[in-house]
Every structure is written in C-alpha cells, then in structure tokens.
Design a protein around this motif. Structure first.
Motif, PDB file in Angstrom:
ATOM      1  N   SER A  56       0.829  -1.201   0.000  1.00  0.00           N
ATOM      2  CA  SER A  56       0.000   0.000   0.000  1.00  0.00           C
ATOM      3  C   SER A  56       0.863   1.251   0.000  1.00  0.00           C
ATOM      4  O   SER A  56       0.475   2.302  -0.500  1.00  0.00           O
ATOM      5  CB  SER A  56      -0.926  -0.002   1.224  1.00  0.00           C
ATOM      6  N   GLU A 143       0.969  -6.636   1.985  1.00  0.00           N
ATOM      7  CA  GLU A 143      -0.209  -7.469   2.257  1.00  0.00           C
ATOM      8  C   GLU A 143       0.178  -8.931   2.461  1.00  0.00           C
ATOM      9  O   GLU A 143      -0.298  -9.583   3.392  1.00  0.00           O
ATOM     10  CB  GLU A 143      -1.207  -7.328   1.100  1.00  0.00           C
ATOM     11  N   THR A 144       1.032  -9.451   1.604  1.00  0.00           N
ATOM     12  CA  THR A 144       1.392 -10.867   1.705  1.00  0.00           C
ATOM     13  C   THR A 144       2.895 -11.081   1.745  1.00  0.00           C
ATOM     14  O   THR A 144       3.344 -12.225   1.724  1.00  0.00           O
ATOM     15  CB  THR A 144       0.822 -11.647   0.497  1.00  0.00           C
TER      16      THR A 144
END
Length: 239
Positions: A56, A143-144
C-alpha cells in the motif's frame, strides 16, 4: 557630444549592465556540481536481492543501489522517500568478508511519514569504522510479503574532508558532490528544504542518481532497476 558618440555610450552602458547582471546571477545562484563519482564498484548480490512487492506504501532509498557509494562520516545521515506513511524497520550490517554480513546494533522501528525521511545513525549504534563497507536496509510489511530496500557504502578516511567551512549550502553540496560523497551531499541539500521535501539542491542530486543507475543498471534484475529509476525521476521532480 555627437549623436554617434551618444549611441555608443548608451550601448556601452547597456552592455556593461548586462555583464554585471550575469556575474551577479552567477554569484547569487552558483551552478550546482553533478554527482558523478569516478569509481563505481558494483554492489554485491546482497543489495540486488532487494525487490519491490505489492504494498500500500512504497519506500525508495535515496542512495546509490547499483554501486557502492562513499561517506567520510562514521555516523552518516540516511534518507529515503515514502509514498505514504507507514512504519519501517531499519537495519545496518557490516561486511566482514566479500560475502558475509553481521548486523550492527538492534533493529529499529521507525514511524515514517509521506515524503522524505532521514535518519542520522543513532547514538545507540556503534560508530562505523573507516575502511569498512556497510549495508543499510529499510523494510516494510506488505499485504502478503515484505518489501526490502538495501544500499551499500564504504566509510573512507575523512582526511581533507573533515571540518570544511562553507559560505552557503549550494557550496557545500557542490563540494561533496564533486568528491563523490553522496551521503554528505544529500544531507547538506536537505538542510535547505521544507520538511518531507527534497528542495532544489536535493532534487538535482536525485536526478543525477537516477541517471547514474540508468547507465550501469545492466544486471539480470533489470526490471526492478528500471522501476527504481522511474521512481527516482518522479521523486526528483517533486521538490
């Protein structure tokens, strides 16, 4: 006074005024030196291993990554750009062989803001050693996955670079840029910028850096290098 002589006098005054004006502008706004280090030792695979992930926010180190840069400071100021606020983890390593690293000090969690962030090597870290090569790292959670940015530099003997006296920030930026001292040049440039911004002096340095990485970015990870260059060019345009 004849008309011809009057015209000559008038034109002479105009010419003189123009020359004085040019000299004044050159004095008031000195031409900034370009950052073009003469020797650029390629960075090790430790640095090239760092790549971008789907995050992000995005961190961009404002330091040479494709080659080993130099500093004459044992506590250099390190800087990076964030596309949006996010916590990052700072680490610094020392090379004790061509391939092996050891971590210096503890991992430091930093609340980074959008724009330019800078960190002078904290006092709770040991002073760096002249002649040693180091790698500093900024990591952020995605995120991952984790995005990791790494840059290498060597600490050189301060010698003639110590305790220099400058009359202006452009003069100090010029001096350090001409001597290939990236970290000192950028630290001086940021002194004249607004918080979170590069300012004109810093923007010029980052544009120089983008051009340098473009010229020698020819390893297998070309796509990551090209993405980084584009980010540097964008950051350099936002003063």
């Amino acid at each position: 006074m004849s008309h011809q002589h009057f015209v000559f006098e008038r034109n002479y005054r105009r010419l003189t005024s123009s020359v004085v004006g040019v000299v004044f502008l050159m004095t008031a706004f000195p031409v900034l030196a370009e950052f073009k280090p003469r020797d650029r030792t390629p960075a090790t695979p430790h640095t090239r291993a760092g790549g971008s992930r789907r995050c992000s926010s995005q961190a961009t180190q404002l330091a040479p990554q494709t080659f080993v840069s130099k500093t004459a400071s044992t506590r250099p100021t390190l800087a990076w750009h964030m596309s949006s606020p996010q916590n990052v983890r700072f680490r610094i390593f020392e090379f004790y062989s061509d391939k092996d690293l050891k971590i210096i000090g503890d991992v430091k969690e930093i609340s980074a803001t959008a724009g330019i962030n800078k960190l002078k090597l904290p006092l709770d870290y040991p002073e760096l050693k002249v002649g040693k090569t180091y790698l500093w790292q900024i990591a952020l959670d995605c995120e991952t996955d984790i995005e990791v940015n790494r840059a290498e530099f060597i600490v050189i003997d301060p010698g003639a670079h110590a305790k220099q006296q400058f009359s202006s920030i452009p003069e100090s930026v010029n001096y350090y840029a001409e001597n290939g001292l990236w970290y000192e040049a950028l630290e001086e440039a940021l002194k004249s910028s607004n918080p979170g911004k590069l300012g004109q002096n810093g923007a010029n340095l980052v544009k120089d850096l983008a051009q340098l990485e473009l010229l020698i970015g020819n390893d297998a990870d070309q796509r990551n290098i090209q993405k980084r260059i584009k980010r540097l060019q964008t950051i350099g345009s936002d003063r």
